[in-house]
Design a protein around this motif. Structure first.
Motif, PDB file in Angstrom:
ATOM      1  N   ASP A  13      53.034 -26.392 -21.428  1.00  0.00           N
ATOM      2  CA  ASP A  13      52.732 -25.529 -22.569  1.00  0.00           C
ATOM      3  C   ASP A  13      51.418 -26.048 -23.164  1.00  0.00           C
ATOM      4  N   TRP A  14      50.309 -25.498 -22.693  1.00  0.00           N
ATOM      5  CA  TRP A  14      48.984 -26.002 -23.062  1.00  0.00           C
ATOM      6  C   TRP A  14      48.720 -25.877 -24.549  1.00  0.00           C
ATOM      7  N   ARG A  15      49.132 -24.789 -25.127  1.00  0.00           N
ATOM      8  CA  ARG A  15      48.902 -24.602 -26.565  1.00  0.00           C
ATOM      9  C   ARG A  15      49.564 -25.718 -27.356  1.00  0.00           C
ATOM     10  N   SER A  16      50.804 -26.018 -27.036  1.00  0.00           N
ATOM     11  CA  SER A  16      51.530 -27.082 -27.713  1.00  0.00           C
ATOM     12  C   SER A  16      50.913 -28.451 -27.403  1.00  0.00           C
ATOM     13  N   PHE A  17      50.562 -28.674 -26.144  1.00  0.00           N
ATOM     14  CA  PHE A  17      49.972 -29.958 -25.761  1.00  0.00           C
ATOM     15  C   PHE A  17      48.686 -30.226 -26.540  1.00  0.00           C
TER      16      PHE A  17
END
Length: 142
Positions: A13-17
């Motif tokens: 989950d790139w946004r969260s990362f």
């Protein structure tokens, strides 16, 4: 910077990362600034402290699924990673930080961001590791 990871195939989950990483950088910097002068290392360390997770997830996706399962069963991330890989994302991040020629202070903080109270280095290095740990714990409960 996100373009460097476009070819990753891992389920991340790139946004969260990136949100967590950017927040960890700012919080680590703010915590350190409250007690000493900052150098820029503080923000960088927060930004990349979990890069080892990315590498483990990308290179060993099936094994990292086992880590995720153990997390769901209530085990800590470090214990689960040690059980499956016999190493942790902090160890991987530490090796990468040396490969990238980051300072010893930055590398030690990355290596110890899950257990900063065992850092046997300078006060500034210990402070950086504790600030990163505090930021990371706060984000995890957020």
């Amino acid at each position: 910077m996100t373009h460097a990871f476009e070819k990753f195939h891992a389920n991340i989950d790139w946004r969260s990362f990136w949100f967590d990483s950017l927040l960890a950088g700012r919080l680590t910097e703010k915590i350190c600034a409250s007690v000493s002068d900052i150098t820029g290392t503080e923000n960088l360390v927060g930004l990349i402290h979990d890069v080892g997770q990315l590498i483990l997830k990308e290179c060993f996706p099936e094994e990292y699924n086992q880590v995720d399962y153990l997390l769901d069963m209530g085990q800590s991330r470090l214990a689960a990673e040690k059980q499956i890989f016999r190493t942790t994302h902090m160890d991987v991040g530490y090796v990468l930080s040396w490969k990238w020629d980051l300072s010893k202070r930055a590398s030690i903080a990355i290596l110890n961001h899950g257990c900063p109270f065992q850092v046997d280095e300078s006060e500034r290095t210990r402070l950086l590791a504790i600030a990163l740990y505090t930021a990371d714990r706060w984000i995890a409960t957020y």
